[in-house]
Design a protein around this motif. Sequence first.
Motif, PDB file in Angstrom:
ATOM      1  N   GLU A  21      -3.457   0.011  -4.001  1.00  0.00           N
ATOM      2  CA  GLU A  21      -4.519   0.951  -5.227  1.00  0.00           C
ATOM      3  C   GLU A  21      -5.712   1.927  -4.864  1.00  0.00           C
ATOM      4  O   GLU A  21      -5.445   2.489  -5.476  1.00  0.00           O
ATOM      5  N   TRP A  47      -7.075  -4.316  -9.560  1.00  0.00           N
ATOM      6  CA  TRP A  47      -6.621  -4.830  -7.876  1.00  0.00           C
ATOM      7  C   TRP A  47      -6.325  -6.453  -7.421  1.00  0.00           C
ATOM      8  O   TRP A  47      -7.706  -6.612  -7.707  1.00  0.00           O
ATOM      9  N   THR A  80      -3.450  -5.894  -2.369  1.00  0.00           N
ATOM     10  CA  THR A  80      -3.055  -4.589  -2.601  1.00  0.00           C
ATOM     11  C   THR A  80      -4.775  -3.494  -3.488  1.00  0.00           C
ATOM     12  O   THR A  80      -4.264  -2.383  -3.216  1.00  0.00           O
TER      13      THR A  80
END
Length: 227
Positions: free
Chosen positions: A143, A135, A139
């Motif tokens: 995620e 991750w 993001t």
Amino acid sequence: MPSDFDQSEFVDSDVLTTSRPALRATTMSESTSANRPPSREELDHRVSDAQQQLAELKRKQDELERERAGLEEARRRRVELQTGREEMLHHLARGLVLLEESELKSRRDAEQMAKSLTGLRESLAKVQAVNEDSWGGETYNVELTRALTAIENARMEWNGARLKWPVLDGALSTALGSTAPAGPAKIQGHFLGAQSFGELCRLGFALTWPVAVAVLLGAALMVLLRR
């Protein structure tokens, strides 16, 4: 003209005189033979005839007994055939219905189990695919939301499978039972097992002496009240 017919002209008196004594002798002989007792030969002959008749009757009785036994056996087998046929028709028809219902239920269970297996495999693959190391900073929240959604969906799939298949609850209970912490009874047993005999005696005396004192005081009070 000739005279009327006279029967006496054609009857021979000498013949009548000769035949009458012979007729009397024959009649007397027959009456004498009828009145005299039977001889031994006649009795033996009669006994032999009676025995032959009894033997014939016995033979006929045996034949009738065999015929009766055969008829009774045929009737018994006929009843057995009818009863067995009705019984087996009932059992076989009921068995077919029960097995068909069981087969249909088994097919439905197999289909449901196949769906549950597919759902559990997909949920397992999604949970295993969660990788926090991949991750990125931008993001991360996306995620994380995806991972939480996958875990929540997997939990729902697992709970649904547990409701459908009780064997999963049994496996879960066994797994939890093997890792469950020791209860108070186990802790108490372990604590008492670690003490020596003298320590256990002192512990027992410390626990029971208040009860003993209360019993003695109660007895003394009862004695005083009776006085």
